[in-house]
Scaffold this motif. Structure first.
Motif, PDB file in Angstrom:
ATOM      1  N   LEU A  85       2.948   9.276   2.668  1.00 13.24           N
ATOM      2  CA  LEU A  85       3.594  10.264   3.526  1.00 13.24           C
ATOM      3  C   LEU A  85       2.663  11.402   3.914  1.00 13.24           C
ATOM      4  CD1 LEU A  85       7.095  10.435   1.783  1.00 13.24           C
ATOM      5  CD2 LEU A  85       6.659   9.707   4.133  1.00 13.24           C
ATOM      6  N   SER A  86       1.530  11.508   3.265  1.00 17.86           N
ATOM      7  CA  SER A  86       0.565  12.555   3.625  1.00 17.86           C
ATOM      8  C   SER A  86      -0.113  12.244   4.960  1.00 17.86           C
ATOM      9  CB  SER A  86      -0.497  12.705   2.526  1.00 17.86           C
ATOM     10  OG  SER A  86      -1.262  11.519   2.399  1.00 17.86           O
ATOM     11  N   ASP A  87       0.010  10.995   5.419  1.00 18.69           N
ATOM     12  CA  ASP A  87      -0.546  10.611   6.721  1.00 18.69           C
ATOM     13  C   ASP A  87       0.561   9.921   7.524  1.00 18.69           C
ATOM     14  OD1 ASP A  87      -1.960   9.788   8.922  1.00 18.69           O
ATOM     15  OD2 ASP A  87      -3.598   8.847   7.795  1.00 18.69           O
ATOM     16  N   PRO A  88       1.487  10.704   8.109  1.00 21.98           N
ATOM     17  CA  PRO A  88       2.643  10.125   8.795  1.00 21.98           C
ATOM     18  C   PRO A  88       2.278   9.198   9.959  1.00 21.98           C
ATOM     19  CG  PRO A  88       2.974  12.466   8.400  1.00 21.98           C
ATOM     20  CD  PRO A  88       1.534  12.181   8.096  1.00 21.98           C
ATOM     21  N   VAL A  89       1.224   9.508  10.672  1.00 24.09           N
ATOM     22  CA  VAL A  89       0.839   8.673  11.821  1.00 24.09           C
ATOM     23  C   VAL A  89       0.458   7.278  11.356  1.00 24.09           C
ATOM     24  CG1 VAL A  89      -0.804   8.380  13.697  1.00 24.09           C
ATOM     25  CG2 VAL A  89       0.118  10.649  13.199  1.00 24.09           C
ATOM     26  N   LYS A  90      -0.343   7.196  10.317  1.00 24.77           N
ATOM     27  CA  LYS A  90      -0.758   5.892   9.774  1.00 24.77           C
ATOM     28  C   LYS A  90       0.448   5.136   9.242  1.00 24.77           C
ATOM     29  CE  LYS A  90      -3.884   3.779   6.393  1.00 24.77           C
ATOM     30  NZ  LYS A  90      -4.898   4.030   5.335  1.00 24.77           N
ATOM     31  N   LEU A  91       1.358   5.858   8.600  1.00 27.99           N
ATOM     32  CA  LEU A  91       2.556   5.226   8.057  1.00 27.99           C
ATOM     33  C   LEU A  91       3.451   4.702   9.181  1.00 27.99           C
ATOM     34  CD1 LEU A  91       4.183   4.578   5.512  1.00 27.99           C
ATOM     35  CD2 LEU A  91       5.230   6.843   5.681  1.00 27.99           C
ATOM     36  N   GLU A  92       3.568   5.471  10.239  1.00 30.99           N
ATOM     37  CA  GLU A  92       4.368   5.019  11.387  1.00 30.99           C
ATOM     38  C   GLU A  92       3.784   3.755  11.988  1.00 30.99           C
ATOM     39  OE1 GLU A  92       6.036   6.565  15.750  1.00 30.99           O
ATOM     40  OE2 GLU A  92       4.649   7.819  14.591  1.00 30.99           O
TER      41      GLU A  92
ATOM     42  N   SER B 183       0.814  -1.218   0.000  1.00 30.54           N
ATOM     43  CA  SER B 183       0.000   0.000   0.000  1.00 30.54           C
ATOM     44  C   SER B 183       0.848   1.268   0.000  1.00 30.54           C
ATOM     45  CB  SER B 183      -0.936   0.015   1.211  1.00 30.54           C
ATOM     46  OG  SER B 183      -0.191   0.047   2.423  1.00 30.54           O
ATOM     47  N   ILE B 184       2.125   1.149   0.396  1.00 28.95           N
ATOM     48  CA  ILE B 184       2.991   2.339   0.382  1.00 28.95           C
ATOM     49  C   ILE B 184       4.029   2.267  -0.734  1.00 28.95           C
ATOM     50  CG2 ILE B 184       2.675   2.605   2.874  1.00 28.95           C
ATOM     51  CD1 ILE B 184       5.679   1.717   3.105  1.00 28.95           C
ATOM     52  N   GLY B 185       3.873   1.263  -1.620  1.00 29.65           N
ATOM     53  CA  GLY B 185       4.739   1.188  -2.785  1.00 29.65           C
ATOM     54  C   GLY B 185       5.867   0.182  -2.719  1.00 29.65           C
ATOM     55  N   LEU B 186       5.978  -0.596  -1.633  1.00 27.87           N
ATOM     56  CA  LEU B 186       7.011  -1.621  -1.522  1.00 27.87           C
ATOM     57  C   LEU B 186       6.413  -2.985  -1.846  1.00 27.87           C
ATOM     58  CD1 LEU B 186       8.882  -0.533   1.738  1.00 27.87           C
ATOM     59  CD2 LEU B 186       9.850  -0.575  -0.564  1.00 27.87           C
ATOM     60  N   GLU B 187       6.887  -3.592  -2.938  1.00 29.48           N
ATOM     61  CA  GLU B 187       6.275  -4.843  -3.381  1.00 29.48           C
ATOM     62  C   GLU B 187       7.324  -5.728  -4.046  1.00 29.48           C
ATOM     63  OE1 GLU B 187       2.380  -6.325  -5.961  1.00 29.48           O
ATOM     64  OE2 GLU B 187       2.962  -4.218  -5.947  1.00 29.48           O
ATOM     65  N   MET B 188       7.259  -7.048  -3.773  1.00 27.71           N
ATOM     66  CA  MET B 188       8.160  -8.003  -4.388  1.00 27.71           C
ATOM     67  C   MET B 188       7.727  -8.253  -5.824  1.00 27.71           C
ATOM     68  SD  MET B 188      10.527  -8.830  -2.188  1.00 27.71           S
ATOM     69  CE  MET B 188      11.251 -10.215  -3.038  1.00 27.71           C
ATOM     70  N   LYS B 189       8.649  -7.972  -6.763  1.00 29.58           N
ATOM     71  CA  LYS B 189       8.357  -8.176  -8.183  1.00 29.58           C
ATOM     72  C   LYS B 189       9.617  -8.651  -8.891  1.00 29.58           C
ATOM     73  CE  LYS B 189       4.778  -4.584  -8.778  1.00 29.58           C
ATOM     74  NZ  LYS B 189       4.434  -3.348  -9.530  1.00 29.58           N
ATOM     75  N   LEU B 190       9.401  -9.286 -10.059  1.00 31.12           N
ATOM     76  CA  LEU B 190      10.539  -9.626 -10.890  1.00 31.12           C
ATOM     77  C   LEU B 190      11.068  -8.357 -11.524  1.00 31.12           C
ATOM     78  CD1 LEU B 190       9.300 -12.888 -12.632  1.00 31.12           C
ATOM     79  CD2 LEU B 190      11.059 -12.687 -10.880  1.00 31.12           C
ATOM     80  N   ASP B 191      12.384  -8.218 -11.492  1.00 31.81           N
ATOM     81  CA  ASP B 191      13.002  -6.977 -11.969  1.00 31.81           C
ATOM     82  C   ASP B 191      13.776  -7.232 -13.245  1.00 31.81           C
ATOM     83  OD1 ASP B 191      14.212  -4.552 -12.302  1.00 31.81           O
ATOM     84  OD2 ASP B 191      15.636  -4.795 -10.663  1.00 31.81           O
ATOM     85  N   GLY B 192      13.245  -6.739 -14.361  1.00 33.50           N
ATOM     86  CA  GLY B 192      13.963  -6.820 -15.631  1.00 33.50           C
ATOM     87  C   GLY B 192      14.319  -8.223 -16.053  1.00 33.50           C
ATOM     88  N   GLY B 193      13.417  -9.184 -15.840  1.00 32.04           N
ATOM     89  CA  GLY B 193      13.668 -10.545 -16.286  1.00 32.04           C
ATOM     90  C   GLY B 193      14.547 -11.344 -15.343  1.00 32.04           C
ATOM     91  N   MET B 194      14.899 -10.780 -14.202  1.00 32.72           N
ATOM     92  CA  MET B 194      15.732 -11.507 -13.249  1.00 32.72           C
ATOM     93  C   MET B 194      14.950 -12.702 -12.692  1.00 32.72           C
ATOM     94  SD  MET B 194      18.597  -9.893 -13.165  1.00 32.72           S
ATOM     95  CE  MET B 194      19.391 -10.436 -11.643  1.00 32.72           C
ATOM     96  N   ARG B 195      15.683 -13.787 -12.383  1.00 37.88           N
ATOM     97  CA  ARG B 195      15.037 -14.977 -11.876  1.00 37.88           C
ATOM     98  C   ARG B 195      14.521 -14.763 -10.457  1.00 37.88           C
ATOM     99  NH1 ARG B 195      18.608 -20.134 -12.442  1.00 37.88           N
ATOM    100  NH2 ARG B 195      19.953 -18.892 -11.087  1.00 37.88           N
ATOM    101  N   ASN B 196      15.270 -13.998  -9.668  1.00 33.60           N
ATOM    102  CA  ASN B 196      14.866 -13.747  -8.286  1.00 33.60           C
ATOM    103  C   ASN B 196      14.109 -12.431  -8.198  1.00 33.60           C
ATOM    104  OD1 ASN B 196      16.102 -16.074  -7.213  1.00 33.60           O
ATOM    105  ND2 ASN B 196      18.084 -15.046  -7.202  1.00 33.60           N
ATOM    106  N   PRO B 197      12.985 -12.402  -7.509  1.00 29.13           N
ATOM    107  CA  PRO B 197      12.237 -11.143  -7.363  1.00 29.13           C
ATOM    108  C   PRO B 197      12.973 -10.167  -6.449  1.00 29.13           C
ATOM    109  CG  PRO B 197      11.239 -12.864  -6.025  1.00 29.13           C
ATOM    110  CD  PRO B 197      12.309 -13.531  -6.844  1.00 29.13           C
TER     111      PRO B 197
END
Length: 467
Positions: free
Chosen positions: A367-374, A340-354
């Motif tokens: 970042l517009s809601d720092p308390v929720k993010l914390e 939800s904050i943009g960090l996600e496991m994905k394959l990168d440029g055809g690499m075998r390991n995500p």
């Protein structure tokens, strides 16, 4: 092991070659032990790399979850050419407008003109005293610092006087400016603010009489009066002895750069830039460790077995990698996740390991809601945050009794046992070589003797036949 150096004698038997070939077979088990030692060293080194990368991940996660990070403040202004600032963690979030009427400045004096290189002509003294001038510039109140008195000789030039003032330690400096009409002495206070003005008294006559600015006489011109900065915050008048105003707003430092013609909006809030940098640092540390775990344990069917990754088959490596990947894909009880904050496991440029990818647009929105993010990353006191879990896992893995330390200790123990076996076998092989060399040297000697006897008998038989 010592080399073979005894050749055969007499019989033509090559003792050195025979023993060397036989010992090469005898050494095969030793070579296997030595190869095993090299492999163990490589594994220990590889686990050292993982421990280092795990430590970096722990540090990145710790920085992202620390109280100081989430309490750090940032100042933004509508006009960075007029005012900038900084805030401590104790500063409260706030918005206000600021107008700068005048900047703080130090006092400056200018003398009349002197002939270039002219001397004072008479010995005397100059006395410098810091303090405050009244509004009219005629009344002076000495400050708490002691006056500084300088001895001036008759042969001193204006440059000599300037040097003595600058080197006096009074907090006042001077310089000679060479103009079209002659030389002028410019004297300036190093500190700003109305309390940091100064008087300059001269005695002794000669040219010194033209270097005075005190209540008794002013033969120099005041080109700038010492003054405080004057500004308003939401219409409230404020002064500061310097252009760096501290704690006018608690926890906030304002850097006044120029006067303004319109209000400048100032905002004090969570340091979003610092948070973003720490999220990126965590992403980079995670990917470095994830990639390292993969490369050190990967299986490549195209390679010979002896060229495979050093930690291929090490269950602890695969376990760490799977656990870490799973942790960054977990969710909290409310369903929120790192995705939800943009960090996600994905394959990168055809690499075998995500890899752990970062969507900066999603992060900016979060970042517009720092308390929720914390709460999501560091926790809310009742629930552990997602990055806090990674932090604790990394710490445990690297601890004295953690998986990495335990496996490394096991390898070091195996290495020690293997080294003992190498030393014992090397000793046996040296003795075996020495014994074998003696045996073949003895055989060589016997064969030489038999060869000599055969030659004698042949010679005798030849003689008999002639007879």
């Amino acid at each position: 092991m010592a080399g073979i150096s005894s050749p055969g004698v007499g019989s033509g038997l090559n003792v050195q070659e025979i023993v060397s070939q036989m010992m090469s077979l005898e050494r095969r088990p030793l070579q296997l032990l030595q190869a095993k030692a090299s492999g163990i060293d490589t594994k220990i080194s590889s686990f050292g790399q993982i421990k280092s990368a795990m430590s970096a991940l722990h540090e990145a996660a710790r920085n992202l979850t620390s109280v100081d990070t989430w309490r750090s403040k940032q100042i933004t202004t509508g006009d960075k050419t007029a005012v900038t600032g900084a805030a401590t963690s104790t500063a409260a979030a706030a918005n206000f407008s600021l107008e700068v009427q005048s900047l703080a400045r130090g006092q400056s004096l200018a003398s009349g003109t002197f002939a270039s290189g002219a001397t004072m002509g008479a010995a005397g003294q100059i006395t410098l005293q810091k303090g405050r001038w009244d509004a009219s510039g005629t009344g002076f109140t000495a400050g708490s610092s002691s006056p500084v008195t300088l001895s001036i000789s008759a042969t001193d030039t204006l440059s000599d006087v300037a040097a003595k003032i600058t080197q006096s330690g009074s907090g006042i400096t001077a310089v000679v400016v060479k103009g079209a009409q002659g030389d002028q002495l410019l004297v300036r206070g190093n500190e700003t603010g109305t309390e940091n003005g100064f008087s300059m008294s001269a005695s002794g006559g000669g040219a010194l009489s033209g270097l005075a600015y005190d209540q008794n006489g002013q033969t120099m011109t005041r080109t700038a009066a010492a003054a405080n900065a004057e500004f308003t915050i939401d219409g409230l008048a404020v002064t500061s002895a310097t252009n760096t105003a501290q704690d006018v707003v608690p926890g906030v430092t304002l850097n006044l750069l120029k006067t303004t013609t319109a209000p400048v909006e100032v905002s004090v809030g969570t340091d979003k830039d610092a948070l973003k940098d720490k999220v990126k640092a965590f992403q980079e540390a995670f990917n470095k460790l994830n990639s390292l775990l993969g490369s050190l344990s990967a299986y490549d069917a195209g390679k010979e077995s002896g060229e495979q990754a050093p930690l291929l088959g090490e269950s602890v490596v695969r376990s760490l990698q799977n656990t870490l990947r799973g942790m960054v894909q977990q969710t909290l009880g409310d369903g929120s996740s790192l995705t939800s904050i943009g960090l996600e496991m994905k394959l990168d440029g055809g690499m075998r390991n995500p890899s752990l990818m970062l969507d900066t647009k999603k992060l900016d929105a979060a970042l517009s809601d720092p308390v929720k993010l914390e709460n999501l990353l560091a926790g809310d006191g009742a629930t552990e945050g997602l990055i806090s879990r990674v932090r604790d896992f990394a710490f445990a893995a690297n601890s004295v009794d953690g998986d990495l330390s335990t496996r490394t200790k096991g390898l070091e123990s195996t290495k020690k046992s293997n080294q003992s076996a190498i030393e014992a076998m090397d000793t046996r092989l040296q003795q075996r070589q020495a014994n074998m060399l003696k045996q073949y040297q003895a055989l060589d000697a016997k064969m030489a003797g038999m060869s000599s006897l055969g030659s004698f008998i042949s010679a005798q038989v030849g003689q008999w036949n002639k007879g």
